[in-house]
Design an enzyme around this catalytic site. Structure first.
Site, mmCIF file in Angstrom:
data_model
loop_
_atom_site.group_PDB
_atom_site.id
_atom_site.type_symbol
_atom_site.label_atom_id
_atom_site.label_comp_id
_atom_site.label_asym_id
_atom_site.label_seq_id
_atom_site.Cartn_x
_atom_site.Cartn_y
_atom_site.Cartn_z
ATOM 1 N N GLY A 186 0.826 -1.210 0.000
ATOM 2 C CA GLY A 186 0.000 0.000 0.000
ATOM 3 C C GLY A 186 0.852 1.247 0.000
ATOM 4 O O GLY A 186 1.830 1.328 0.720
ATOM 5 N N SER A 187 0.510 2.240 -0.816
ATOM 6 C CA SER A 187 1.408 3.379 -0.946
ATOM 7 C C SER A 187 0.811 4.459 -1.839
ATOM 8 O O SER A 187 -0.361 4.436 -2.185
ATOM 9 C CB SER A 187 2.739 2.912 -1.533
ATOM 10 O OG SER A 187 2.507 2.159 -2.711
ATOM 11 N N ARG A 188 1.695 5.368 -2.245
ATOM 12 C CA ARG A 188 1.303 6.469 -3.114
ATOM 13 C C ARG A 188 2.477 6.822 -4.025
ATOM 14 O O ARG A 188 3.640 6.690 -3.637
ATOM 15 C CB ARG A 188 0.928 7.682 -2.255
ATOM 16 C CG ARG A 188 0.731 8.974 -3.030
ATOM 17 C CD ARG A 188 0.297 10.085 -2.105
ATOM 18 N NE ARG A 188 0.250 11.365 -2.798
ATOM 19 C CZ ARG A 188 -0.311 12.452 -2.299
ATOM 20 N NH1 ARG A 188 -0.877 12.415 -1.105
ATOM 21 N NH2 ARG A 188 -0.316 13.582 -2.985
#
Length: 219
Positions: A186-188
């Site tokens: 999960g990240s950006r």
């Protein structure tokens, strides 16, 4: 299903944990607890293998010289105009992409060129969908200079994601669509481009790394 090279050590650890859980479950006389543990071990290893998948991607053959590809799978969470002082050094546009734990997390190079800027910044682990995460969270910042324009992009950790993998360094020669790393769990990813770039996506649109054209810079 092909797995990414960036996740081999994590997958191996997950397999060992799964094996340990299964052995422990078989030694427990209570059938309900045994079944619950076996079920959880299957869910755990299945999710791990799914997360580290690396599907084959064909880079579009009709790309224009000014096209900027999405470096990641996910959902466009913001499109804004900003002042960028690290690499582009002036007014710019930024596209922020949120990656859920269910997205493919292998990152790809958005434009061809040479890496002229690289910085790893320690930081916090705010939820990636929070706009403050772009400036406060742990991240890598990579600047690529092409023949006609520059692009800066960031791998940003989230609340769940705690490890960034990036093979790029200053001087690296890269081609659009090449794999260069990933952010685990999960990240950006933010992509910062010249102000005159024509945006080709919209907020909440789903994008695919190495395939979706985010913007086109007039060249």
């Amino acid at each position: 299903m092909r797995l990414t090279i960036y996740g081999r050590s994590t997958v191996l650890k997950a397999l060992l944990i799964t094996l340990a859980i299964d052995i422990a479950a078989l030694l427990i006389p209570n059938e309900i607890i045994k079944l619950v543990l076996l079920f959880l071990s299957v869910v755990f290893i299945s999710f791990t293998l799914y997360f580290f998948r690396d599907p084959k991607r064909e880079i579009p053959k009709d790309l224009k010289p000014g096209d900027i590809l999405s470096p990641a799978d996910g959902r466009v969470m913001m499109i804004e105009e900003i002042e960028e002082n690290e690499f582009i050094k002036g007014p710019a546009k930024v596209i922020g992409i949120f990656l859920s734990p269910l997205n493919v997390h292998v990152n790809r190079v958005p434009v061809s060129g040479t890496v002229k800027f690289y910085q790893y910044i320690k930081g916090e682990f705010i939820a990636a969908y929070d706009h403050a995460s772009a400036d406060k969270n742990e991240r890598t910042v990579i600047g690529i200079e092409g023949e006609k324009f520059k692009v800066l992009f960031k791998q940003i950790t989230g609340f769940v994601a705690r490890r960034i993998v990036c093979e790029l360094r200053v001087g690296s020669k890269v081609k659009i669509g090449e794999k260069f790393g990933m952010i685990k769990f999960g990240s950006r990813t933010d992509v910062i481009m010249p102000l005159n770039a024509n945006i080709k996506v919209s907020v909440n649109q789903k994008v695919t790394g190495g395939i979706t054209v985010l913007a086109e810079v007039p060249v």
